[in-house]
Design a protein around this motif. Structure first.
Motif, short mmCIF file in Angstrom:
data_model
loop_
_atom_site.label_atom_id
_atom_site.label_comp_id
_atom_site.label_asym_id
_atom_site.label_seq_id
_atom_site.Cartn_x
_atom_site.Cartn_y
_atom_site.Cartn_z
N LEU A 1 59.85 16.70 -90.37
CA LEU A 1 59.90 15.78 -89.24
C LEU A 1 58.91 14.64 -89.41
N HIS B 1 62.18 22.61 -91.98
CA HIS B 1 62.96 21.38 -92.09
C HIS B 1 62.92 20.90 -93.53
N GLU C 1 53.40 18.00 -89.16
CA GLU C 1 54.21 19.09 -88.61
C GLU C 1 53.45 20.41 -88.55
N ASP D 1 65.91 16.86 -86.60
CA ASP D 1 65.82 18.22 -86.08
C ASP D 1 67.24 18.71 -85.81
N ARG E 1 60.94 19.86 -80.52
CA ARG E 1 62.07 20.38 -81.27
C ARG E 1 63.06 21.10 -80.36
N PRO F 1 64.12 13.14 -82.98
CA PRO F 1 63.44 13.97 -81.99
C PRO F 1 62.26 13.26 -81.35
#
Length: 303
Positions: free
Chosen positions: A278, A274, A194, A284, A235, A223
């Protein structure tokens, strides 16, 4: 994309399969019980700051060195005295890099371990439970293993092996990561850590979303990802906008106001984090996101 099988030594250390550097004592113990030389492969699934550096045995296929990314399924040697004939893991987005010595602790230097390829940790999956009967699964009814430690799968065999792996997975996180691997192999989208995302164009979308209707923000539970100059998660900017507006400039962790006014939003600067990242299969959605000051954001990532 080419999918290869690599046949390696099993790692017989209890509870530490392919995820920890071996000590000298462990190396000597397992090296003596293995039908093949070397112990480099014990760390083929060890993540180092989001990157896995893997080992390929001598005389691996030259087609793995053509400069194209590839997928790699790891099995253990059928003749191993312990832990043999298992499918242990799968990796994608692999890039050949030649033979490179590993740095690190003194015992690693003394063991003279090396690596040959890299792949993102997000596309490197050690199976929840190894799958027995690896050789038969890989070869099917008609396949023949040509001499050597690596084997290239045709499209039919690749689908068969991938389906077997998919059916074996037990946890939600493993299933989510395997889906990313399948998508990569099928060139649908690509997963990387990420923190390597490109943020500039996304910031523009967030800026527009701040001034839009945010009363019904759904986000994406799974996502998708898109290919640009680099790779990034696709996102939902409205999720970021919603979380920032709800925070009203106050950090979720330390309750301090953002340290300066953001040129993008016109609000005290906070970063949306987050809670379950992710790259680890997080959603998301607004329920999985909090607004943090820069210090707390970095603390969550690196503290």
């Amino acid at each position: 994309m080419n999918v290869f099988i690599v046949r390696l030594n099993p790692d017989t250390r209890d509870g530490l399969p392919y995820t920890k550097y071996p000590t000298i004592e462990e190396y000597k113990s397992i090296h003596g019980s293995s039908p093949m030389n070397g112990f480099h492969e014990a760390i083929n699934f060890k993540s180092e700051k989001g990157v896995v550096r893997g080992y390929l045995p001598p005389k691996h296929l030259s087609s793995m060195r053509d400069g194209e990314t590839f997928a790699l399924i790891t099995i253990t040697a059928k003749k191993a005295k312990e832990g043999g004939d298992l499918i242990s893991g799968i990796q994608a987005g692999c890039k050949y890099a030649g033979e490179t010595a590993r740095g690190g602790a003194n015992n690693i230097k003394e063991l003279d371990l090396v690596w040959h390829y890299t792949c993102p940790e997000t596309l490197s999956l050690l199976l929840d439970e190894p799958i027995q009967g690896a050789r038969d699964i890989v070869l099917g009814n008609k396949g023949v293993w040509v001499r050597g430690p690596t084997y290239k799968l045709d499209s039919g065999a690749a689908k068969r092996v991938l389906k077997t792996i998919e059916k074996s997975l037990k946890t939600k996180d493993s299933k989510a990561k395997f889906k990313s691997i399948q998508n990569y192999i099928g060139r649908k989208n690509i997963s990387i850590p990420e923190e390597l995302e490109i943020e500039s164009s996304f910031d523009d979308e967030v800026k527009r979303a701040i001034n839009s209707n945010l009363s019904n923000v759904k986000g994406n539970k799974s996502p998708s990802q898109k290919e640009v100059r680099s790779f990034q998660y696709e996102r939902d900017p409205k999720v970021v906008a919603y979380v920032l507006k709800e925070a009203e400039g106050i950090c979720y962790d330390c309750n301090s106001e953002g340290p300066f006014i953001s040129k993008t939003t016109g609000m005290p600067y906070l970063e949306v984090h987050h809670v379950k990242m992710l790259k680890d299969g997080g959603e998301d959605t607004v329920k999985n996101a909090v607004a943090l000051c820069p210090n707390c954001y970095r603390k969550r990532h690196y503290g």
